[in-house]
Write an enzyme that holds these catalytic residues in place. Structure first.
Site, PDB file in Angstrom:
ATOM      1  N   ASP A 142       0.809  -1.219   0.000  1.00 36.25           N
ATOM      2  CA  ASP A 142       0.000   0.000   0.000  1.00 36.25           C
ATOM      3  C   ASP A 142       0.843   1.271   0.000  1.00 36.25           C
ATOM      4  O   ASP A 142       0.437   2.299   0.526  1.00 36.25           O
ATOM      5  CB  ASP A 142      -0.972   0.013   1.203  1.00 36.25           C
ATOM      6  CG  ASP A 142      -1.788  -1.256   1.239  1.00 36.25           C
ATOM      7  OD1 ASP A 142      -2.315  -1.634   0.187  1.00 36.25           O
ATOM      8  OD2 ASP A 142      -1.858  -1.876   2.314  1.00 36.25           O
TER       9      ASP A 142
ATOM     10  N   LYS B  24       2.212   1.785  -5.217  1.00 37.19           N
ATOM     11  CA  LYS B  24       2.848   1.226  -6.425  1.00 37.19           C
ATOM     12  C   LYS B  24       1.944   1.360  -7.639  1.00 37.19           C
ATOM     13  O   LYS B  24       2.407   1.647  -8.739  1.00 37.19           O
ATOM     14  CB  LYS B  24       3.173  -0.271  -6.217  1.00 37.19           C
ATOM     15  CG  LYS B  24       4.251  -0.530  -5.191  1.00 37.19           C
ATOM     16  CD  LYS B  24       4.492  -2.021  -5.002  1.00 37.19           C
ATOM     17  CE  LYS B  24       3.328  -2.746  -4.351  1.00 37.19           C
ATOM     18  NZ  LYS B  24       2.996  -2.319  -2.990  1.00 37.19           N
TER      19      LYS B  24
ATOM     20  N   GLY C 107      -4.196  -5.139  -3.916  1.00 34.18           N
ATOM     21  CA  GLY C 107      -5.126  -4.254  -4.608  1.00 34.18           C
ATOM     22  C   GLY C 107      -4.351  -3.028  -5.029  1.00 34.18           C
ATOM     23  O   GLY C 107      -3.858  -2.290  -4.186  1.00 34.18           O
ATOM     24  N   HIS C 108      -4.190  -2.841  -6.336  1.00 31.69           N
ATOM     25  CA  HIS C 108      -3.452  -1.665  -6.813  1.00 31.69           C
ATOM     26  C   HIS C 108      -4.437  -0.626  -7.337  1.00 31.69           C
ATOM     27  O   HIS C 108      -5.224  -0.909  -8.217  1.00 31.69           O
ATOM     28  CB  HIS C 108      -2.434  -2.082  -7.883  1.00 31.69           C
ATOM     29  CG  HIS C 108      -1.265  -2.823  -7.284  1.00 31.69           C
ATOM     30  ND1 HIS C 108      -0.194  -3.259  -8.007  1.00 31.69           N
ATOM     31  CD2 HIS C 108      -1.011  -3.182  -6.000  1.00 31.69           C
ATOM     32  CE1 HIS C 108       0.672  -3.855  -7.205  1.00 31.69           C
ATOM     33  NE2 HIS C 108       0.193  -3.828  -5.981  1.00 31.69           N
ATOM     34  N   THR C 109      -4.346   0.569  -6.769  1.00 32.58           N
ATOM     35  CA  THR C 109      -5.324   1.611  -7.073  1.00 32.58           C
ATOM     36  C   THR C 109      -4.650   2.777  -7.786  1.00 32.58           C
ATOM     37  O   THR C 109      -3.526   3.144  -7.447  1.00 32.58           O
ATOM     38  CB  THR C 109      -5.934   2.153  -5.756  1.00 32.58           C
ATOM     39  OG1 THR C 109      -6.447   1.056  -5.015  1.00 32.58           O
ATOM     40  CG2 THR C 109      -7.042   3.154  -6.014  1.00 32.58           C
TER      41      THR C 109
ATOM     42  N   GLN D 185       2.632  -6.199  -2.805  1.00 31.55           N
ATOM     43  CA  GLN D 185       2.944  -6.155  -1.370  1.00 31.55           C
ATOM     44  C   GLN D 185       4.190  -5.287  -1.120  1.00 31.55           C
ATOM     45  O   GLN D 185       4.511  -4.447  -1.943  1.00 31.55           O
ATOM     46  CB  GLN D 185       3.133  -7.581  -0.789  1.00 31.55           C
ATOM     47  CG  GLN D 185       1.832  -8.359  -0.635  1.00 31.55           C
ATOM     48  CD  GLN D 185       1.331  -8.927  -1.941  1.00 31.55           C
ATOM     49  OE1 GLN D 185       2.089  -9.326  -2.806  1.00 31.55           O
ATOM     50  NE2 GLN D 185       0.028  -8.972  -2.108  1.00 31.55           N
TER      51      GLN D 185
HETATM   52  P1  IMP Z   1      -1.895 -12.715   2.741  1.00 30.50           P
HETATM   53  O1  IMP Z   1      -0.935 -12.170   1.761  1.00 30.50           O
HETATM   54  O2  IMP Z   1      -3.337 -12.560   2.325  1.00 30.50           O
HETATM   55  O3  IMP Z   1      -1.550 -14.135   3.127  1.00 30.50           O
HETATM   56  O4  IMP Z   1      -1.762 -11.871   4.084  1.00 30.50           O
HETATM   57  C1  IMP Z   1      -0.563 -11.857   4.865  1.00 30.50           C
HETATM   58  C2  IMP Z   1      -0.259 -10.464   5.365  1.00 30.50           C
HETATM   59  O5  IMP Z   1       0.084  -9.636   4.272  1.00 30.50           O
HETATM   60  C3  IMP Z   1      -1.436  -9.758   6.050  1.00 30.50           C
HETATM   61  O6  IMP Z   1      -0.927  -8.908   7.066  1.00 30.50           O
HETATM   62  C4  IMP Z   1      -2.037  -8.927   4.935  1.00 30.50           C
HETATM   63  O7  IMP Z   1      -2.765  -7.809   5.435  1.00 30.50           O
HETATM   64  C5  IMP Z   1      -0.780  -8.496   4.210  1.00 30.50           C
HETATM   65  N1  IMP Z   1      -1.000  -8.181   2.787  1.00 30.50           N
HETATM   66  C6  IMP Z   1      -1.124  -9.046   1.769  1.00 30.50           C
HETATM   67  N2  IMP Z   1      -1.272  -8.390   0.611  1.00 30.50           N
HETATM   68  C7  IMP Z   1      -1.213  -7.085   0.899  1.00 30.50           C
HETATM   69  C8  IMP Z   1      -1.276  -5.905   0.103  1.00 30.50           C
HETATM   70  O8  IMP Z   1      -1.386  -5.927  -1.126  1.00 30.50           O
HETATM   71  N3  IMP Z   1      -1.194  -4.724   0.770  1.00 30.50           N
HETATM   72  C9  IMP Z   1      -1.024  -4.676   2.116  1.00 30.50           C
HETATM   73  N4  IMP Z   1      -0.957  -5.739   2.891  1.00 30.50           N
HETATM   74  C10 IMP Z   1      -1.048  -6.941   2.295  1.00 30.50           C
HETATM   75 MG    MG Z   2      -2.889  -2.197  -1.791  1.00 29.04          MG
END
Ligand code: IMP
Ligand code: MG
Length: 333
Positions: free
Chosen positions: A13, A16, A42-44, A175
């Site tokens: 977040d 990117k 989620g890319h916004t 991420q």
């Molecule tokens: P997972 O990737 O769904 O397995 O979640 C593992 C951890 O990564 C959690 O703390 C999620 O909130 C975080 N996370 C996964 N994808 C994102 C992202 O795109 N943005 C922010 N946090 C993420």
């Molecule tokens: Mg995001």
């Protein structure tokens, strides 16, 4: 040849999506390819007031002549992917690698359980369980899903051959560095390595083929889900400062903290960053909203950027000053 990799420097977040959509519209790369985990991201980005939120397609979609791809390391949710393909009419310029993994309903169920969503605070999108099945060699591959058959190709060939021809390739990570399974705050991390090396491996791009690694930082740090966050603000304080945010994929509240110079230095090392991007400068310096020239930033804003450059020894080349794609200062030469 020119391959640029864009990755997140904190916990995801960082913005990117906006940076990649800008780079795509400005530089018009022949290929934009997404690595990373999958639809947990989620890319916004916002163009002319229209908000775009992408969970599977590369954020370069608005650059009309760019071919769009997803690398083999990514796990796909076919339903989300097919909806985005249709919505953005990218049928004739998009494909995924046949070896992308496939998320099935059982993965999503497992991800929503106490052990993952409860303990770790995952997004519940099924990516972690799908990757665990990939490690067990039981995960279904995209090439074996009938509805995806017209979108299957060889992404590593496409990307490497394009570089051989001297074309531009923009690589999108997902991420952030400290959510990396290897280098992040384990166990409060995602299910793969998401540093630049990991993202390149997702695509099949060797380390010597990368020209630039742009590491994206937000002007403050946010984190969703469980895990450490130093100097975390209370929700009230975050709201007062205008830093309070809600997550794109899950709608959860994001925790926040001031910019962390120690994490930034470590992230630069882990990603071998050659350039930095800093987003949402206007959130901490409102007088800088929509500014497009560095010299027009306030003294306070300039000294924040200079402090980042002095501490890290890496130039801040892109600065976000608003939510629109073109609310940006581009200092690349
Ligand atoms: P997972 O990737 O769904 O397995 O979640 C593992 C951890 O990564 C959690 O703390 C999620 O909130 C975080 N996370 C996964 N994808 C994102 C992202 O795109 N943005 C922010 N946090 C993420
Ligand atoms: Mg995001």
């Amino acid at each position: 040849m020119s391959a640029t990799v864009v990755v997140g420097g904190f916990f995801g977040d960082e913005g990117k999506g906006k940076m990649i959509s800008y780079l795509a519209l400005k530089d018009k790369p022949e290929i934009a390819v997404r690595g990373g985990v999958g639809p947990n991201a989620g890319h916004t980005f916002v163009l002319n007031g229209e908000v775009h939120k992408l969970r599977m397609l590369p954020s370069a979609i608005l650059s009309k002549d760019t071919r769009l791809m997803i690398g083999a390391g990514v796990v796909i949710n076919p339903e989300i992917l097919l909806n985005e393909i249709e919505k953005y009419h990218v049928q004739d310029r998009f494909f995924i690698d046949g070896q992308c993994g496939v998320i099935e309903p059982a993965h999503i169920n497992r991800d929503k359980g106490e052990d993952l969503k409860g303990r770790i605070g995952t997004t519940g999108s099924g990516t972690g369980p799908a990757n665990s099945d990939r490690a067990l060699r039981t995960l279904k591959m995209a090439k074996n899903v009938r509805e995806l058959s017209i979108y299957i190709g060889d992404v590593s060939n496409a990307v490497n051959f394009a570089l051989d021809r001297g074309e531009k390739v923009l690589v999108e990570g997902t991420q952030g560095t400290f959510l990396s399974l290897y280098h992040g705050t384990y166990p409060y991390v995602t299910s793969k390595d998401v540093t630049a090396s990991g993202i390149c491996a997702d695509i099949g791009l060797g380390p010597k083929r990368v020209d630039d690694v742009i590491l994206v930082f937000k002007s403050y740090v946010t984190r969703v889900g469980a895990g450490p966050l130093s100097n975390e603000l209370s929700k009230e304080e975050a709201q007062k400062r205008g830093w309070f945010e809600v997550a794109t994929v899950t709608g959860r509240e994001r925790r926040s903290a001031p910019f962390n110079f120690e994490l930034a230095k470590k992230a630069i090392m882990l990603n071998s960053a050659t350039q930095l991007a800093v987003t949402k400068l206007d959130v901490i310096f409102p007088e800088c909203a929509h500014v497009k020239e560095y010299d027009k930033l306030s003294e306070g804003a300039k000294s924040f950027i200079e402090q980042i450059e002095k501490t890290t020894n890496v130039k801040v080349v892109l600065i976000g000053t608003g939510e629109e794609v073109y609310d940006i200062i581009d200092r690349r030469s």
